[in-house]
Design a protein around this motif. Structure first.
Motif, short mmCIF file in Angstrom:
data_model
loop_
_atom_site.label_atom_id
_atom_site.label_comp_id
_atom_site.label_asym_id
_atom_site.label_seq_id
_atom_site.Cartn_x
_atom_site.Cartn_y
_atom_site.Cartn_z
N GLY A 161 0.79 -1.22 0.00
CA GLY A 161 0.00 0.00 0.00
C GLY A 161 0.82 1.27 0.00
O GLY A 161 0.28 2.36 -0.17
N TRP A 162 2.13 1.15 0.16
CA TRP A 162 3.02 2.31 0.20
C TRP A 162 4.07 2.20 -0.91
O TRP A 162 4.55 1.11 -1.21
N LEU A 178 5.24 8.62 5.01
CA LEU A 178 5.56 7.77 6.15
C LEU A 178 7.07 7.61 6.22
O LEU A 178 7.72 7.28 5.22
N ALA A 179 7.62 7.84 7.40
CA ALA A 179 9.05 7.64 7.63
C ALA A 179 9.22 6.50 8.64
O ALA A 179 8.52 6.46 9.65
N SER A 225 6.77 7.27 11.75
CA SER A 225 6.22 8.61 11.94
C SER A 225 5.47 9.05 10.69
O SER A 225 5.96 8.87 9.56
N ALA A 226 4.28 9.62 10.91
CA ALA A 226 3.46 10.13 9.81
C ALA A 226 2.98 11.53 10.17
O ALA A 226 2.51 11.75 11.29
N PRO A 236 -4.71 4.42 12.63
CA PRO A 236 -4.98 3.16 11.90
C PRO A 236 -4.00 2.89 10.77
O PRO A 236 -3.65 1.73 10.50
N GLN A 237 -3.55 3.97 10.09
CA GLN A 237 -2.57 3.79 9.01
C GLN A 237 -1.23 3.30 9.58
O GLN A 237 -0.58 2.42 9.00
N LEU A 238 -0.84 3.86 10.71
CA LEU A 238 0.41 3.43 11.34
C LEU A 238 0.31 1.98 11.80
O LEU A 238 1.25 1.18 11.63
N LYS A 239 -0.82 1.62 12.40
CA LYS A 239 -0.99 0.25 12.89
C LYS A 239 -0.94 -0.75 11.75
O LYS A 239 -0.32 -1.82 11.86
#
Length: 234
Positions: free
Chosen positions: A61-62, A95-96, A201-202, A214-217
């Motif tokens: 997805g990234w 996203l990093a 980190s976002a 939710p995106q980070l999870k």
């Protein structure tokens, strides 16, 4: 003829007297070496492990953007082997991900955040700790500009955040019969104190942190699943 053979095969009292102390001395030396390996598995005189992170780590997805090596701080020379910062994009979102290979480290993620100068929660740290479906633990929180997720990927067992969680993995998973030979041969230590410490980190971009979590999870679930079977060899 039989009498002569029997006489020749009989050991003299002097040989017996010398052999028994030698056997006892040899056995004692073996016991001391094994005891040192088990009780003091330090790597005195050995060089620190080496590991090069790959240039790309897929994240569903990234889209991968770049990867740069992380410097090793002077105060972390003894524990940090290497590190990498990966950048990703998903539409207009960034996203990093920073990952560091640490050996014989402090397994408290809170202490690592402070030691490496990373953003820390403004609330009580225990309240930031959550557990995913696979049983792993992570800490998730936000500052004024970014949402963050951090955890320690263990060499065996689920991810951890606190020292207690990390030590529980060590007691349950490191003390197993199949690890006896590698430990005795000096290839591994009795207690494996290594960690793939990750910080995601976002940017919030004026979005509430609860909508970014939710995106980070989801990214963390894929990241951990990719790294666990690829944990560096000691």
């Amino acid at each position: 003829m039989t009498a002569n053979l029997s006489a020749n095969s009989t050991e003299s009292p002097v040989v017996k007297y010398v052999r028994l102390p030698l056997l006892a001395l040899t056995l004692g030396g073996v016991v001391l070496v094994l005891g040192r390996l088990l009780l003091f598995p330090a790597t005195d005189g050995q060089t620190k492990a080496e590991f090069d992170f790959p240039e790309q780590v897929p994240l569903p997805g990234w889209q991968a953007q770049s990867a740069t090596a992380l410097p090793i701080p002077e105060k972390a020379q003894a524990e940090m082997v290497s590190g990498k910062r990966y950048s990703y994009r998903q539409g207009d979102r960034a996203l990093a991900v920073e990952i560091r290979y640490l050996v014989n480290t402090d397994p408290s993620v809170r202490n690592l955040l402070l030691k490496y100068g990373k953003s820390t929660p403004t609330v009580a740290f225990p309240t930031t700790i959550q557990q995913d479906e696979s049983g792993g633990f992570y800490s998730i929180y936000a500052d004024e500009t970014h949402a963050h997720l951090t955890s320690c990927i263990n060499p065996r067992g689920s991810s951890t955040v606190t020292e207690a969680q990390f030590m529980q993995n060590r007691y349950v998973l490191d003390l197993r019969p199949e690890r006896a030979l590698p430990v005795l041969l000096g290839r591994e230590t009795l207690r494996d104190g290594r960690c793939l410490w990750t910080v995601m980190s976002a940017p919030l971009q004026n979005t509430p942190a609860d909508q970014v979590y939710p995106q980070l999870k989801a990214a963390w679930t894929d990241w951990q699943a990719w790294w666990q079977p690829k944990f560096p060899t000691p």
